[in-house]
Design a protein around this motif. Structure first.
Motif, PDB file in Angstrom:
ATOM      1  N   HIS A  90       0.830  -1.202   0.000  1.00  0.00           N
ATOM      2  CA  HIS A  90       0.000   0.000   0.000  1.00  0.00           C
ATOM      3  C   HIS A  90       0.867   1.256   0.000  1.00  0.00           C
ATOM      4  CE1 HIS A  90      -3.165   2.852   0.980  1.00  0.00           C
ATOM      5  NE2 HIS A  90      -2.424   3.283   1.993  1.00  0.00           N
ATOM      6  N   GLY A  93       2.583   1.455  -3.574  1.00  0.00           N
ATOM      7  CA  GLY A  93       1.768   1.268  -4.770  1.00  0.00           C
ATOM      8  C   GLY A  93       2.161   0.038  -5.560  1.00  0.00           C
ATOM      9  N   HIS A 227       2.935   9.784  -2.769  1.00  0.00           N
ATOM     10  CA  HIS A 227       1.953   8.784  -3.189  1.00  0.00           C
ATOM     11  C   HIS A 227       2.558   8.030  -4.369  1.00  0.00           C
ATOM     12  CE1 HIS A 227      -2.452   7.785  -4.518  1.00  0.00           C
ATOM     13  NE2 HIS A 227      -1.813   6.751  -3.984  1.00  0.00           N
ATOM     14  N   LYS A 229       3.253   4.751  -7.047  1.00  0.00           N
ATOM     15  CA  LYS A 229       2.509   3.773  -7.839  1.00  0.00           C
ATOM     16  C   LYS A 229       3.506   2.929  -8.632  1.00  0.00           C
ATOM     17  CE  LYS A 229      -1.460   6.902  -8.341  1.00  0.00           C
ATOM     18  NZ  LYS A 229      -2.374   7.576  -9.302  1.00  0.00           N
ATOM     19  N   THR A 322      -4.055   5.623   5.321  1.00  0.00           N
ATOM     20  CA  THR A 322      -3.995   5.546   3.858  1.00  0.00           C
ATOM     21  C   THR A 322      -3.086   6.632   3.280  1.00  0.00           C
ATOM     22  OG1 THR A 322      -5.839   6.976   3.151  1.00  0.00           O
ATOM     23  CG2 THR A 322      -6.367   4.700   3.789  1.00  0.00           C
ATOM     24  N   MET A 323      -2.326   6.245   2.274  1.00  0.00           N
ATOM     25  CA  MET A 323      -1.389   7.175   1.658  1.00  0.00           C
ATOM     26  C   MET A 323      -2.081   8.330   0.925  1.00  0.00           C
ATOM     27  SD  MET A 323       1.608   6.610   2.610  1.00  0.00           S
ATOM     28  CE  MET A 323       2.211   7.946   1.583  1.00  0.00           C
ATOM     29  N   PRO A 324      -3.184   8.118   0.213  1.00  0.00           N
ATOM     30  CA  PRO A 324      -3.826   9.278  -0.424  1.00  0.00           C
ATOM     31  C   PRO A 324      -4.232  10.357   0.576  1.00  0.00           C
ATOM     32  CG  PRO A 324      -4.643   7.247  -1.392  1.00  0.00           C
ATOM     33  CD  PRO A 324      -3.814   6.858  -0.206  1.00  0.00           C
ATOM     34  N   ARG A 327      -1.130  12.098   1.901  1.00  0.00           N
ATOM     35  CA  ARG A 327      -0.561  12.981   0.881  1.00  0.00           C
ATOM     36  C   ARG A 327      -1.350  14.292   0.781  1.00  0.00           C
ATOM     37  NH1 ARG A 327       3.783  15.037  -1.569  1.00  0.00           N
ATOM     38  NH2 ARG A 327       3.366  15.619  -3.728  1.00  0.00           N
TER      39      ARG A 327
END
Length: 430
Positions: A90, A93, A227, A229, A322-324, A327
C-alpha cells in the motif's frame, strides 16, 4: 477564516484536520517540559506508542516458546515477512507479491544491482542524479568497479542547469536518450535528500525502458512521504528504508520492490540465500536454489523479528491512515509552510525545493548564506528539531557555517499547522 499568517488560522486548520488524531499515536520529544517542534521526520521518524507493546509481544513469544516460536502463535516467525507485505504494498503502490521487507537499505540496493546491473562491453553506464545520497554514490561506484569499469566513464550524473537548484524532467530524459545505447541502468532517488525534489518516476522509467535499460529507485525519502505507484509506473525495482517517514526506529529494516515481470522469472540472476528458497522445500536442506515467487525470492536470511515488529506497528498506522489521505494533508502542511516563509522579509534565505506540490514531498530545503549554522543553532535552542546540511550553493568564498541548508519536513501523521506557524515565527525572530 482568519488571515493565513495568524495563529488563529493555524488553529482553525488543525481543528478541521480529519487526520489530527494520529498525532496522539506518537511520542513527541520534549523541550523544557513542552512538545518540541519536531520537523525531522525526513531523518528519523517518531516512535509509535504501539512499538513497545509490539516488542514485548515478541519477547514474550520467545520466552514462552523458544525455537517453536517460528511455528506457533498469532505471528509465527517463519512467516513474519508476510505480515508486512500488504501494508508495504500500500505504501509504495505495488502488488503484495512485489514487495518484501528484508535487510537494510544499501544491502538491498546492492542485491538489486546484482540482478539489474549486468553490464557488457557496449551497455555499461548507470545514469543517476548528481548529489544523490552518498551511500547510493558509494554503492554505484563499487558496483561499477566490481564489473571492471571506470566510474568516470560508466557513471553519468544529471546536473541542474546553471543557476538552478533542481533537475528538469526533460533534462533527465534527454540524458537518458543521449546515452541510451550504452545505458544499463537508470537509478534515481525518489526524492532527493538535499533539495527535497520529488522526481517524475513514471517518466524516468518510460525513458529508461525506451533506451533498453532497467529503471530502479531509492525511495528512502519517498516511502511514506509521496503517493507512489510503482507497479503502474512499471519500475523494475526499488528499495527503501523504514526509519525516516516510516517511523520504524533507528536502523529499521528495509523494503524492496521487484516488478512482477521479474519476480516471476526464476532464471533472473541474483545472490541467493536460504530464506529466498522455495518455502515448501526449505527444510529439506537440499542443494539447488529454487526462488520463492515475487520479491520474496531475493531474501537471504530469516527475519530480524524485533525490528520487524516495530516496523509492523508503524506500517499498520499507515494502512489505517492511507497514503492518499496522508498525501493530501502533506500538501496542505508544506504549502502552508511555504506561504508563511514567503511572508518573511526576503534576502536572508531562499527555498530551493520546487514550488510545484507534484514535484516535492513533505520537505522544504531552506538555503541561507549568512550565518546559517548560527541561525540553525538558535532555532535548536528554542525547541526546533530540524536538520542542517553544510553546502555552499552560492559559489562565493564563504567560511564554514555561513552557507547551508536547513531541511524542514512537516509530516502529516504527527505534525500540525500550529507547529508550522510557530516554526516560521521563531525563524522570523531568529
Amino acid at each position: 477564516m482568519p488571515e493565513a499568517t495568524t495563529l488563529a488560522y493555524a488553529r482553525e486548520m488543525d481543528a478541521r484536520d480529519p487526520m489530527r488524531h494520529f498525532r496522539d499515536r506518537f511520542f513527541i520529544p520534549q523541550h523544557n517540559g513542552q512538545d518540541s517542534l519536531y520537523l525531522c521526520g525526513n531523518s528519523l521518524g517518531l516512535q509509535p506508542k504501539t512499538a513497545e507493546a509490539a516488542l514485548k509481544h515478541e519477547l514474550e513469544h520467545w520466552k514462552t516458546h523458544g525455537v517453536e516460536g517460528h511455528f506457533r502463535g498469532d505471528l509465527p516467525w517463519m512467516d513474519y515477512h508476510k505480515f508486512l507485505t500488504e501494508q508495504s504494498a500500500h505504501v509504495v503502490g505495488a502488488m503484495p507479491e512485489e514487495v518484501v521487507v528484508m535487510n537494510t537499505l544499501t544491502t538491498n540496493l546492492h542485491l538489486m544491482m546484482v540482478s539489474f546491473y549486468r553490464p557488457d562491453a557496449t551497455r555499461f553506464k548507470i545514469i543517476m542524479e548528481a548529489g544523490a545520497f552518498p551511500s547510493d554514490q558509494y554503492a554505484v561506484e563499487s558496483q561499477v568497479k566490481w564489473h571492471g569499469f571506470s566510474p568516470e566513464e560508466a557513471i553519468v550524473e544529471v546536473q541542474p542547469r546553471p543557476g538552478e537548484d533542481t533537475l528538469r524532467t526533460e533534462e533527465i530524459i534527454a540524458t537518458i536518450e543521449e546515452h541510451g545505447a550504452q545505458t544499463a541502468l537508470v537509478l534515481f532517488g525518489g526524492v532527493n535528500y538535499f533539495t527535497g525534489q520529488l522526481f517524475d518516476m513514471q517518466a524516468i522509467t518510460e525513458a529508461a525502458h525506451r533506451a533498453g535499460a532497467y529503471a530502479g529507485f531509492d525511495l528512502a525519502h519517498a516511502a511514506g512521504n509521496a503517493h507512489l505507484k510503482l507497479h503502474d509506473w512499471g519500475a523494475d525495482f526499488a528499495v527503501w528504508c523504514s526509519y525516516k517517514y516510516l517511523n520504524s526506529g533507528p536502523g529499521g529494516p528495509s523494503g524492496a520492490f521487484v516488478h512482477e515481470r521479474h519476480g516471476n522469472n526464476p532464471d533472473l540472476p541474483r545472490f541467493a540465500g536460504w530464506w529466498g528458497h522455495d518455502e515448501n522445500e526449505r527444510f529439506l536442506m537440499r542443494k539447488g536454489f529454487h526462488p520463492m515467487p515475487g520479491a520474496a525470492g531475493w531474501q537471504l536470511s530469516n527475519a530480524q523479528i524485533f525490528s520487524f515488529a516495530v516496523h509492523k506497528a508503524s506500517l499498520d498506522i499507515f494502512y489505517e491512515a492511507t497514503m492518499p489521505a496522508l498525501r493530501r494533508k502533506s500538501e496542505q502542511l508544506t504549502g502552508y509552510l511555504e506561504e508563511l516563509l514567503h511572508s518573511l522579509p526576503t534576502g536572508r534565505f531562499r527555498i530551493i525545493t520546487p514550488a510545484n506540490p507534484a514535484a516535492r514531498g513533505c520537505q522544504l530545503s531552506i538555503f541561507t548564506e549568512q550565518g546559517g549554522k548560527k541561525l540553525f543553532d538558535t532555532l535548536s535552542e528554542q525547541g526546533v528539531i530540524a536538520d542542517w546540511r553544510e553546502d555552499n550553493l552560492s559559489g562565493k568564498q564563504l567560511p564554514p557555517g555561513e552557507a547551508g541548508v536547513i531541511r524542514v519536513a512537516p509530516t502529516p501523521l504527527y505534525n500540525t499547522f500550529e507547529e508550522v506557524y510557530r516554526f516560521v515565527e521563531l525563524l522570523g525572530t531568529a
